[in-house]
Write a protein that holds these residues in place. Sequence first.
Motif, PDB file in Angstrom:
ATOM      1  N   LYS A  65      -0.340   9.995  18.203  1.00 33.52           N
ATOM      2  CA  LYS A  65      -1.089   9.889  16.943  1.00 33.52           C
ATOM      3  C   LYS A  65      -1.202  11.287  16.354  1.00 33.52           C
ATOM      4  CE  LYS A  65      -5.160   7.819  14.945  1.00 33.52           C
ATOM      5  NZ  LYS A  65      -6.461   7.192  15.169  1.00 33.52           N
ATOM      6  N   ALA A 114      -4.963  10.590  11.048  1.00 32.55           N
ATOM      7  CA  ALA A 114      -5.935   9.502  11.113  1.00 32.55           C
ATOM      8  C   ALA A 114      -5.255   8.136  11.143  1.00 32.55           C
ATOM      9  CB  ALA A 114      -6.892   9.583   9.932  1.00 32.55           C
ATOM     10  N   HIS A 115      -4.138   8.010  10.430  1.00 31.53           N
ATOM     11  CA  HIS A 115      -3.453   6.724  10.345  1.00 31.53           C
ATOM     12  C   HIS A 115      -1.935   6.884  10.453  1.00 31.53           C
ATOM     13  CE1 HIS A 115      -7.274   4.968   9.183  1.00 31.53           C
ATOM     14  NE2 HIS A 115      -7.402   5.943   8.297  1.00 31.53           N
ATOM     15  N   VAL A 116      -1.479   7.912  11.184  1.00 35.84           N
ATOM     16  CA  VAL A 116      -0.045   8.177  11.293  1.00 35.84           C
ATOM     17  C   VAL A 116       0.321   8.450  12.744  1.00 35.84           C
ATOM     18  CG1 VAL A 116       1.886   9.626  10.530  1.00 35.84           C
ATOM     19  CG2 VAL A 116      -0.016   9.185   8.974  1.00 35.84           C
ATOM     20  N   VAL A 117       1.412   7.814  13.186  1.00 35.55           N
ATOM     21  CA  VAL A 117       1.915   7.983  14.552  1.00 35.55           C
ATOM     22  C   VAL A 117       3.331   8.531  14.495  1.00 35.55           C
ATOM     23  CG1 VAL A 117       2.585   6.751  16.669  1.00 35.55           C
ATOM     24  CG2 VAL A 117       0.466   6.135  15.475  1.00 35.55           C
ATOM     25  N   SER A 167       2.809   4.729   8.078  1.00 28.63           N
ATOM     26  CA  SER A 167       2.083   4.468   9.320  1.00 28.63           C
ATOM     27  C   SER A 167       2.752   5.136  10.522  1.00 28.63           C
ATOM     28  CB  SER A 167       1.992   2.963   9.575  1.00 28.63           C
ATOM     29  OG  SER A 167       1.401   2.313   8.471  1.00 28.63           O
ATOM     30  N   ASP A 222       0.835  -1.198   0.000  1.00 27.44           N
ATOM     31  CA  ASP A 222       0.000   0.000   0.000  1.00 27.44           C
ATOM     32  C   ASP A 222       0.873   1.253   0.000  1.00 27.44           C
ATOM     33  OD1 ASP A 222      -2.208  -1.638   0.255  1.00 27.44           O
ATOM     34  OD2 ASP A 222      -2.449  -1.258   2.398  1.00 27.44           O
ATOM     35  N   ASP A 240      -0.222   8.973  23.145  1.00 30.63           N
ATOM     36  CA  ASP A 240      -1.060   7.779  23.105  1.00 30.63           C
ATOM     37  C   ASP A 240      -0.378   6.616  23.807  1.00 30.63           C
ATOM     38  OD1 ASP A 240      -3.509   8.403  21.331  1.00 30.63           O
ATOM     39  OD2 ASP A 240      -1.808   9.298  20.280  1.00 30.63           O
ATOM     40  N   ARG A 276       1.436   4.267   1.638  1.00 30.93           N
ATOM     41  CA  ARG A 276       1.106   5.003   2.860  1.00 30.93           C
ATOM     42  C   ARG A 276       2.275   4.936   3.834  1.00 30.93           C
ATOM     43  NH1 ARG A 276      -0.112   0.954   6.545  1.00 30.93           N
ATOM     44  NH2 ARG A 276      -0.826  -0.943   5.533  1.00 30.93           N
TER      45      ARG A 276
END
Length: 138
Positions: free
Chosen positions: A42, A45-48, A6, A2, A31, A4
């Motif tokens: 975080k 939405a989908h990244v740390v 993370s 994918d 978090d 992206r």
Amino acid sequence: MDQRISFVTLAVRDLGAARAFYVDGLGWTPDLHVPGDVLMIKVGAHVVLSLWDERAFEAEVGPIARGEGVAPFTIAHNVPTRDEVVAVLDTARSAGADPVSDPVEREWGGFTGYFGDPDGYRWEVAWNPGPLGQAVLP
């Protein structure tokens, strides 16, 4: 695979100083925090953003290259207005960021400035009027 990202992991010399800057100074919410080891925040939405004690980082990833200058990458925080660029840079300055550069009009049409975190990682604060710049805004 994918397309992206993370996690963005930064090796830090002093995890306590990193926590003081990001959590106490910038007001971000952790978090996960394992004192002396790692702090995870975080940031999308989908990244740390993972701030990892450099000794633990080196044990797993390998030796960190050291030398003069800055790391050859930046992390960007895009905002929807020019005024917010100024406000974020002021917040970073108040949190102890060093250096902090005043924002300037860029030849590509944006308005950006930079700050350095306690480990010298450079954050770009940007207003980008282009389609891709607008697409990354929440």
